[in-house]
Design a protein around this motif. Structure first.
Motif, mmCIF file in Angstrom:
data_model
loop_
_atom_site.group_PDB
_atom_site.id
_atom_site.type_symbol
_atom_site.label_atom_id
_atom_site.label_comp_id
_atom_site.label_asym_id
_atom_site.label_seq_id
_atom_site.Cartn_x
_atom_site.Cartn_y
_atom_site.Cartn_z
ATOM 1 N N LEU A 131 49.094 45.409 -15.431
ATOM 2 C CA LEU A 131 49.304 46.450 -14.415
ATOM 3 C C LEU A 131 48.758 46.017 -13.057
ATOM 4 O O LEU A 131 49.385 46.274 -12.021
ATOM 5 C CB LEU A 131 48.651 47.756 -14.859
ATOM 6 N N HIS A 132 47.616 45.361 -13.064
ATOM 7 C CA HIS A 132 47.002 44.899 -11.816
ATOM 8 C C HIS A 132 47.916 43.883 -11.118
ATOM 9 O O HIS A 132 48.087 43.940 -9.898
ATOM 10 C CB HIS A 132 45.627 44.289 -12.102
ATOM 11 N N ALA A 133 48.498 42.967 -11.879
ATOM 12 C CA ALA A 133 49.416 41.979 -11.317
ATOM 13 C C ALA A 133 50.641 42.660 -10.712
ATOM 14 O O ALA A 133 51.093 42.281 -9.630
ATOM 15 C CB ALA A 133 49.836 40.976 -12.384
ATOM 16 N N LYS A 134 51.177 43.652 -11.407
ATOM 17 C CA LYS A 134 52.336 44.385 -10.891
ATOM 18 C C LYS A 134 51.975 45.134 -9.616
ATOM 19 O O LYS A 134 52.769 45.199 -8.687
ATOM 20 C CB LYS A 134 52.858 45.369 -11.933
ATOM 21 N N ALA A 135 50.786 45.705 -9.577
ATOM 22 C CA ALA A 135 50.363 46.489 -8.414
ATOM 23 C C ALA A 135 50.181 45.596 -7.183
ATOM 24 O O ALA A 135 50.388 46.044 -6.063
ATOM 25 C CB ALA A 135 49.069 47.231 -8.719
ATOM 26 N N GLU A 136 49.815 44.351 -7.388
ATOM 27 C CA GLU A 136 49.625 43.428 -6.261
ATOM 28 C C GLU A 136 50.931 42.824 -5.779
ATOM 29 O O GLU A 136 51.032 42.423 -4.626
ATOM 30 C CB GLU A 136 48.659 42.313 -6.657
ATOM 31 N N LEU A 171 52.704 53.763 -11.406
ATOM 32 C CA LEU A 171 51.985 52.529 -11.722
ATOM 33 C C LEU A 171 50.510 52.673 -11.361
ATOM 34 O O LEU A 171 49.629 52.270 -12.125
ATOM 35 C CB LEU A 171 52.603 51.340 -10.990
ATOM 36 N N ARG A 172 50.243 53.268 -10.222
ATOM 37 C CA ARG A 172 48.853 53.496 -9.786
ATOM 38 C C ARG A 172 48.138 54.384 -10.799
ATOM 39 O O ARG A 172 46.991 54.130 -11.162
ATOM 40 C CB ARG A 172 48.844 54.135 -8.400
#
Length: 100
Positions: free
Chosen positions: A19-24, A32-33
């Motif tokens: 999820l962190h990779a997608k958010a960046e 997503l957040r």
């Protein structure tokens, strides 16, 4: 104190990292957040920590420790051919009458 199973911790860390990779990599979708916030909160609660960094470190350390213990147990495990299993055993639940 209760501790989460190492596979649960590993799954949470993997989910956070994904999820962190997608958010960046893109504009952050509110859904997503929310997922990222939820997994962050869950990691903190399940590890008994107050920050994401502590939670990740704790989860990774616990998963490594258990994997190491499992490797040690594998070398001392009893071969399955020497264990006896019987299918004639059944599990029963004792019942108790309650007088009213």
């Amino acid at each position: 104190m209760l501790q989460a199973h190492p596979s649960v911790l590993a799954d949470l860390v993997e989910r956070y990292e994904s999820l962190h990779a997608k958010a960046e990599s893109a504009a952050v979708d509110p859904a997503l957040r929310q997922q990222l916030d939820d997994v962050t909160y869950t990691l903190c609660v399940i590890t008994g920590t107050r920050s994401l960094e502590q939670a990740l470190a704790s989860a990774r350390r616990r998963a490594r420790t258990v994997r190491g213990q499992m490797r040690g147990q594998a070398s001392t495990a009893v071969p399955s051919s020497s264990t006896k299993a019987s299918s004639s055993h059944s599990l029963t639940t004792p019942t108790t009458a309650i007088a009213g």
